[in-house]
Scaffold this motif. Structure first.
Motif, PDB file in Angstrom:
ATOM      1  N   TRP A   1      -6.931   3.119   0.813  1.00 49.06           N
ATOM      2  CA  TRP A   1      -6.337   2.680  -0.454  1.00 49.06           C
ATOM      3  C   TRP A   1      -6.503   1.179  -0.632  1.00 49.06           C
ATOM      4  O   TRP A   1      -6.815   0.699  -1.724  1.00 49.06           O
ATOM      5  CB  TRP A   1      -4.863   3.102  -0.510  1.00 49.06           C
ATOM      6  CG  TRP A   1      -4.726   4.591  -0.398  1.00 49.06           C
ATOM      7  CD1 TRP A   1      -4.456   5.308   0.733  1.00 49.06           C
ATOM      8  CD2 TRP A   1      -4.954   5.557  -1.428  1.00 49.06           C
ATOM      9  NE1 TRP A   1      -4.481   6.652   0.462  1.00 49.06           N
ATOM     10  CE2 TRP A   1      -4.778   6.845  -0.853  1.00 49.06           C
ATOM     11  CE3 TRP A   1      -5.268   5.466  -2.790  1.00 49.06           C
ATOM     12  CZ2 TRP A   1      -4.913   8.015  -1.591  1.00 49.06           C
ATOM     13  CZ3 TRP A   1      -5.394   6.648  -3.515  1.00 49.06           C
ATOM     14  CH2 TRP A   1      -5.221   7.886  -2.916  1.00 49.06           C
ATOM     15  N   LYS A   2      -6.328   0.434   0.452  1.00 48.04           N
ATOM     16  CA  LYS A   2      -6.487  -1.029   0.363  1.00 48.04           C
ATOM     17  C   LYS A   2      -7.942  -1.395   0.086  1.00 48.04           C
ATOM     18  O   LYS A   2      -8.227  -2.310  -0.686  1.00 48.04           O
ATOM     19  CB  LYS A   2      -5.958  -1.705   1.623  1.00 48.04           C
ATOM     20  CG  LYS A   2      -4.435  -1.639   1.699  1.00 48.04           C
ATOM     21  CD  LYS A   2      -3.875  -2.393   2.897  1.00 48.04           C
ATOM     22  CE  LYS A   2      -2.346  -2.323   2.878  1.00 48.04           C
ATOM     23  NZ  LYS A   2      -1.740  -2.914   4.084  1.00 48.04           N
ATOM     24  N   ALA A   3      -8.901  -0.650   0.695  1.00 46.22           N
ATOM     25  CA  ALA A   3     -10.325  -0.911   0.453  1.00 46.22           C
ATOM     26  C   ALA A   3     -10.666  -0.710  -1.019  1.00 46.22           C
ATOM     27  O   ALA A   3     -11.541  -1.372  -1.569  1.00 46.22           O
ATOM     28  CB  ALA A   3     -11.192   0.006   1.312  1.00 46.22           C
ATOM     29  N   LEU A   4      -9.940   0.199  -1.678  1.00 45.39           N
ATOM     30  CA  LEU A   4     -10.178   0.471  -3.097  1.00 45.39           C
ATOM     31  C   LEU A   4      -9.478  -0.530  -4.008  1.00 45.39           C
ATOM     32  O   LEU A   4      -9.616  -0.464  -5.220  1.00 45.39           O
ATOM     33  CB  LEU A   4      -9.681   1.872  -3.445  1.00 45.39           C
ATOM     34  CG  LEU A   4     -10.728   2.975  -3.553  1.00 45.39           C
ATOM     35  CD1 LEU A   4     -10.057   4.270  -3.964  1.00 45.39           C
ATOM     36  CD2 LEU A   4     -11.842   2.631  -4.529  1.00 45.39           C
ATOM     37  N   GLY A   5      -8.700  -1.433  -3.451  1.00 47.58           N
ATOM     38  CA  GLY A   5      -8.099  -2.480  -4.283  1.00 47.58           C
ATOM     39  C   GLY A   5      -6.610  -2.339  -4.527  1.00 47.58           C
ATOM     40  O   GLY A   5      -6.027  -3.090  -5.294  1.00 47.58           O
ATOM     41  N   TRP A   6      -5.963  -1.377  -3.868  1.00 49.27           N
ATOM     42  CA  TRP A   6      -4.512  -1.236  -4.007  1.00 49.27           C
ATOM     43  C   TRP A   6      -3.848  -2.299  -3.140  1.00 49.27           C
ATOM     44  O   TRP A   6      -4.348  -2.669  -2.086  1.00 49.27           O
ATOM     45  CB  TRP A   6      -4.051   0.149  -3.556  1.00 49.27           C
ATOM     46  CG  TRP A   6      -4.551   1.270  -4.402  1.00 49.27           C
ATOM     47  CD1 TRP A   6      -5.852   1.643  -4.550  1.00 49.27           C
ATOM     48  CD2 TRP A   6      -3.798   2.154  -5.217  1.00 49.27           C
ATOM     49  NE1 TRP A   6      -5.939   2.710  -5.404  1.00 49.27           N
ATOM     50  CE2 TRP A   6      -4.703   3.056  -5.835  1.00 49.27           C
ATOM     51  CE3 TRP A   6      -2.433   2.292  -5.487  1.00 49.27           C
ATOM     52  CZ2 TRP A   6      -4.288   4.059  -6.706  1.00 49.27           C
ATOM     53  CZ3 TRP A   6      -2.019   3.302  -6.346  1.00 49.27           C
ATOM     54  CH2 TRP A   6      -2.937   4.175  -6.955  1.00 49.27           C
ATOM     55  N   THR A   7      -2.669  -2.763  -3.565  1.00 47.42           N
ATOM     56  CA  THR A   7      -1.946  -3.764  -2.784  1.00 47.42           C
ATOM     57  C   THR A   7      -0.551  -3.258  -2.443  1.00 47.42           C
ATOM     58  O   THR A   7       0.045  -2.496  -3.198  1.00 47.42           O
ATOM     59  CB  THR A   7      -1.822  -5.087  -3.564  1.00 47.42           C
ATOM     60  OG1 THR A   7      -1.299  -4.801  -4.863  1.00 47.42           O
ATOM     61  CG2 THR A   7      -3.179  -5.764  -3.712  1.00 47.42           C
ATOM     62  N   ASN A   8      -0.043  -3.706  -1.297  1.00 45.18           N
ATOM     63  CA  ASN A   8       1.290  -3.311  -0.847  1.00 45.18           C
ATOM     64  C   ASN A   8       2.343  -4.081  -1.638  1.00 45.18           C
ATOM     65  O   ASN A   8       2.219  -5.281  -1.824  1.00 45.18           O
ATOM     66  CB  ASN A   8       1.418  -3.605   0.649  1.00 45.18           C
ATOM     67  CG  ASN A   8       2.580  -2.865   1.271  1.00 45.18           C
ATOM     68  OD1 ASN A   8       3.722  -3.018   0.857  1.00 45.18           O
ATOM     69  ND2 ASN A   8       2.287  -2.040   2.257  1.00 45.18           N
TER      70      ASN A   8
END
Lengths: 153, 153
Positions: B31-38
């Protein structure tokens, strides 16, 4: 179709949640009772046939533009029919819109992500799409999409 | 937590997509690789324990504020653990925010919709929540939520 905002390189947006259903007509009742509205201009024929995937699709939308796509198989050979035979009706995929889908696919492949489509293929709603294998996403079938006219050749 | 807009009576918004995962640390990579942020303020401890449900949760967000909630069971008795034992990792529920959850539940019950919680119960993120049974929604576990302070007694 409602207007979606243009997104920039490196951005990602949820486009819709795809739900496999036996019949759009009966399955949309719950969603409409909860306040979702059909985005089709033609309420008398609210579903669109996607012949390649052997499904009819109906798009429902909420206030903040989250969208649910109900998928009804038109043929026993449809992958959506096979999905339901195995797991029953329910969430089938998540679709995210990206900018420059060709580059995103290259980046994911380089990162070792398993892709079902290494190059984009034609999808519904005049989009080019590519699916990412659930084994690389934690069990979720992920569809990436970009409007046809903006995909680089 | 990010700021969510206040919604009015009769409106409904997608709050998040809940995904059952064996481990938040490993599953968030895609998910982070796809551009989502925590969305957590504390990047060194990005998960929140929800003791009642025996899960840790981490919330990831996109540009248009779609949110993915990764659910990691902390105990074999967690319903999320049981879900994964039966179906494997994947989408566990959809959460929608409503105004006046008590009234919405009454309306759904009157419409013959099967409810897991007929009255709201405490959930994560200072929300009161209620679950709708998948048999009434076309196979989707639906969570309705409203901020604690706005729920009518």
């Amino acid at each position: 179709m409602s207007q979606r905002r243009v997104i920039k390189n490196g951005e990602i947006e949820l486009d819709h949640i795809g739900i496999a259903v036996p019949q759009i007509a009966t399955s949309s009742a719950f969603w409409k009772a909860l306040g979702w509205t059909n985005t089709s201009a033609d309420e008398s024929y609210p579903a669109e046939l996607v012949a390649d995937q052997k499904v009819q699709v109906a798009m429902l939308e909420t206030n903040n533009r989250a969208r649910v796509e109900l998928l009804e198989p038109t043929d026993d050979a449809s992958t959506v029919k096979k999905f339901m035979d195995k797991r029953g009706p329910g969430i089938h995929h998540l679709c995210f819109r990206v900018k420059n889908i060709v580059e995103v696919l290259k980046t994911l492949k380089a990162a070792g992500v398993k892709l079902i489509n290494e190059s984009p293929v034609p999808g519904a709603h005049d989009m080019m799409v590519a699916f990412v294998h659930p084994s690389s996403t934690g069990g979720v079938l992920v569809e990436l999409s970009e409007p046809k006219q903006s995909v680089s050749k």
